[in-house]
Design an enzyme around this catalytic site. Structure first.
Site, mmCIF file in Angstrom:
data_model
loop_
_atom_site.group_PDB
_atom_site.id
_atom_site.type_symbol
_atom_site.label_atom_id
_atom_site.label_comp_id
_atom_site.label_asym_id
_atom_site.label_seq_id
_atom_site.Cartn_x
_atom_site.Cartn_y
_atom_site.Cartn_z
ATOM 1 N N ARG A 23 -6.882 -0.362 4.007
ATOM 2 C CA ARG A 23 -6.291 -1.616 4.487
ATOM 3 C C ARG A 23 -5.023 -1.896 3.687
ATOM 4 O O ARG A 23 -4.765 -1.275 2.666
ATOM 5 C CB ARG A 23 -7.299 -2.766 4.376
ATOM 6 C CG ARG A 23 -7.969 -2.869 2.995
ATOM 7 C CD ARG A 23 -8.276 -4.265 2.617
ATOM 8 N NE ARG A 23 -7.083 -5.081 2.561
ATOM 9 C CZ ARG A 23 -6.226 -5.084 1.527
ATOM 10 N NH1 ARG A 23 -6.401 -4.305 0.461
ATOM 11 N NH2 ARG A 23 -5.158 -5.853 1.553
ATOM 12 N N GLY A 24 -4.273 -2.887 4.180
ATOM 13 C CA GLY A 24 -2.998 -3.196 3.535
ATOM 14 C C GLY A 24 -1.928 -2.315 4.167
ATOM 15 O O GLY A 24 -2.142 -1.104 4.358
ATOM 16 N N CYS A 131 -4.474 -12.770 -0.491
ATOM 17 C CA CYS A 131 -4.896 -11.444 -0.035
ATOM 18 C C CYS A 131 -4.687 -10.394 -1.137
ATOM 19 O O CYS A 131 -4.674 -10.725 -2.330
ATOM 20 C CB CYS A 131 -4.168 -11.063 1.257
ATOM 21 S SG CYS A 131 -4.980 -9.708 2.159
ATOM 22 N N ASP A 200 2.850 -7.739 6.403
ATOM 23 C CA ASP A 200 2.510 -6.660 7.344
ATOM 24 C C ASP A 200 3.692 -6.344 8.230
ATOM 25 O O ASP A 200 3.879 -5.198 8.639
ATOM 26 C CB ASP A 200 1.286 -7.052 8.171
ATOM 27 C CG ASP A 200 0.041 -6.918 7.327
ATOM 28 O OD1 ASP A 200 -0.218 -7.828 6.523
ATOM 29 O OD2 ASP A 200 -0.632 -5.872 7.431
ATOM 30 N N ASN A 210 1.828 -12.089 7.728
ATOM 31 C CA ASN A 210 0.957 -11.642 6.632
ATOM 32 C C ASN A 210 -0.433 -12.225 6.856
ATOM 33 O O ASN A 210 -0.667 -12.970 7.821
ATOM 34 C CB ASN A 210 1.544 -12.072 5.287
ATOM 35 C CG ASN A 210 0.846 -11.424 4.102
ATOM 36 O OD1 ASN A 210 0.655 -10.197 4.084
ATOM 37 N ND2 ASN A 210 0.433 -12.203 3.120
ATOM 38 N N LYS A 211 -1.352 -11.911 5.976
ATOM 39 C CA LYS A 211 -2.749 -12.327 6.089
ATOM 40 C C LYS A 211 -2.889 -13.797 6.451
ATOM 41 O O LYS A 211 -2.163 -14.642 5.920
ATOM 42 C CB LYS A 211 -3.447 -12.020 4.757
ATOM 43 C CG LYS A 211 -4.905 -12.399 4.661
ATOM 44 C CD LYS A 211 -5.777 -11.822 5.753
ATOM 45 C CE LYS A 211 -5.683 -10.318 5.916
ATOM 46 N NZ LYS A 211 -6.435 -9.821 7.092
HETATM 47 C C1 RUB Z 1 -3.435 -7.086 4.207
HETATM 48 C C2 RUB Z 1 -2.288 -8.025 3.986
HETATM 49 C C3 RUB Z 1 -1.310 -7.633 2.913
HETATM 50 C C4 RUB Z 1 -0.172 -6.819 3.553
HETATM 51 C C5 RUB Z 1 0.733 -6.202 2.497
HETATM 52 O O1 RUB Z 1 -4.226 -7.441 5.308
HETATM 53 O O2 RUB Z 1 -2.088 -8.995 4.675
HETATM 54 O O3 RUB Z 1 -0.748 -8.768 2.322
HETATM 55 O O4 RUB Z 1 -0.713 -5.779 4.345
HETATM 56 O O5 RUB Z 1 0.005 -5.263 1.748
HETATM 57 P P1 RUB Z 1 -5.523 -6.544 5.600
HETATM 58 P P2 RUB Z 1 0.782 -4.080 0.977
HETATM 59 O O6 RUB Z 1 -6.409 -6.630 4.413
HETATM 60 O O7 RUB Z 1 -6.116 -7.191 6.836
HETATM 61 O O8 RUB Z 1 -5.060 -5.135 5.887
HETATM 62 O O9 RUB Z 1 1.791 -4.740 0.128
HETATM 63 O O10 RUB Z 1 -0.296 -3.368 0.208
HETATM 64 O O11 RUB Z 1 1.411 -3.223 2.025
#
Ligand code: RUB
Length: 317
Positions: A23-24, A131, A200, A210-211
């Protein structure tokens, strides 16, 4: 090596993204790039056109896993636009090279972004997070590396509590962490110097996707005069928004919000579980990228420089 459609390891990656084991936005981008590499290395084809099609089929399956993080199609585009050659072997080699290049750029972008973001964080500051974002973490890591002594108020982030990942990671860095439920955030904002979140997708007008809960936090932060900083590598910039597209907001299963017993007790009510929300640019103080820090109004120029007209998704039918 095998001929056929989508390799089982690619299906496994898809399942891991769908279940949010992976995720992320940045981790998803990395995972889909690795999956394309597997598909290229493990799948055979009797002709270049058939090889291209097997790569596109894998890309379509990967793209369908989660809709909101534009880093996913951006990763597919970055790799597949480098796919070239006259033979299956050449095509395969170009995909492997494209993936390796993409992944090393992802890694160095994170470090570069972190060093930019760290310039905002002074010794003794307190940061509020929402998040778990590896890009936001990169800023804090770089600041700590420079010797800054930081505190953090970490929002739990319902329903899946990714804030717990952030809390543990920050504590491991030596940051003094207080974990709070989401609804307590406003109460803590008076003690906070920065709100730092990931993204995102970032739209051409500087809106940040974002989340879920980010936009409410942003409004509260503005009310308390706390700057909202968005840490987002440029693979989070959504090129389609230059052409008027909107970013789809994923709605996930109600079981993430209520367990089966609670669901039954609730009776005839709808349970909604939107995974992301949109923070309008007027609440965003800065977007920190590997190319520097930008006001939200500067995102459109950066996007044009980076993507131009080159936003074709060759894998889509
Ligand atoms: C994750 C989320 C993160 C972004 C950025 O949502 O909202 O803030 O994806 O993450 P989920 P990064 O848990 O639903 O995937 O900086 O690691 O790309």
């Amino acid at each position: 090596m095998d001929s056929g459609a989508i390799h089982p390891d690619v299906e496994e990656t898809c399942a891991a993204i769908e279940s949010m084991e992976i995720r992320g936005a940045a981790s998803i981008a990395d995972a889909v790039a690795r999956a394309l590499r597997t598909q290229a290395v493990e799948r055979d084809a009797d002709a270049p056109a058939a090889f291209r099609e097997t790569m596109y089929e894998a890309a379509r399956r990967l793209e369908a896993t989660r809709p909101t993080a534009v880093s996913l199609p951006n990763a597919l585009r970055s790799v597949l636009s480098e796919m070239r050659g006259e033979s299956v072997g050449e095509l395969r080699e170009s995909v492997v090279a494209g993936v390796d290049d993409f992944r090393s750029r992802l890694e160095s972008a994170r470090g570069d972004l972190g060093r930019v973001g760290a310039n905002r964080l002074a010794d003794g500051d307190t940061v509020m997070t929402h998040c778990h974002s590896t890009d936001a973490m990169a800023c804090i890591e770089a600041a700590v590396d420079r010797g800054a002594d930081l505190s953090a108020v970490v929002k739990e982030t319902r329903p899946l509590k990714q804030g717990h990942i952030t809390a543990t990671a920050l504590a491991d860095l030596g940051v003094d962490v207080t974990l709070v439920v989401d609804s307590a955030a406003r109460q803590f904002l008076d003690d906070v110097d920065h709100v730092l979140v990931g993204a995102d997708s970032v739209a051409a007008d500087g809106s940040v996707v974002n989340k879920i809960g980010t936009s409410g936090l942003a409004v509260n932060a503005r009310d308390r005069d706390v700057p909202l900083v968005v840490a987002a590598q440029t693979i989070k910039l959504h090129p389609g928004t230059l052409r008027g597209e909107t970013v789809p907001i994923e709605r996930r299963d109600e079981s993430e919000v209520v367990d089966a017993e609670t669901r039954a007790e609730l009776g005839d009510v709808d349970v909604a579980n939107p995974a992301f929300d949109v923070t309008p640019p007027r609440y965003v103080d800065a977007v920190v990228t590997e190319h520097g820090q930008f006001p939200p109004q500067g995102v459109v120029g950066l996007m044009r420089d980076l993507f131009g007209e080159d936003v074709e998704a060759v894998w889509r039918e």
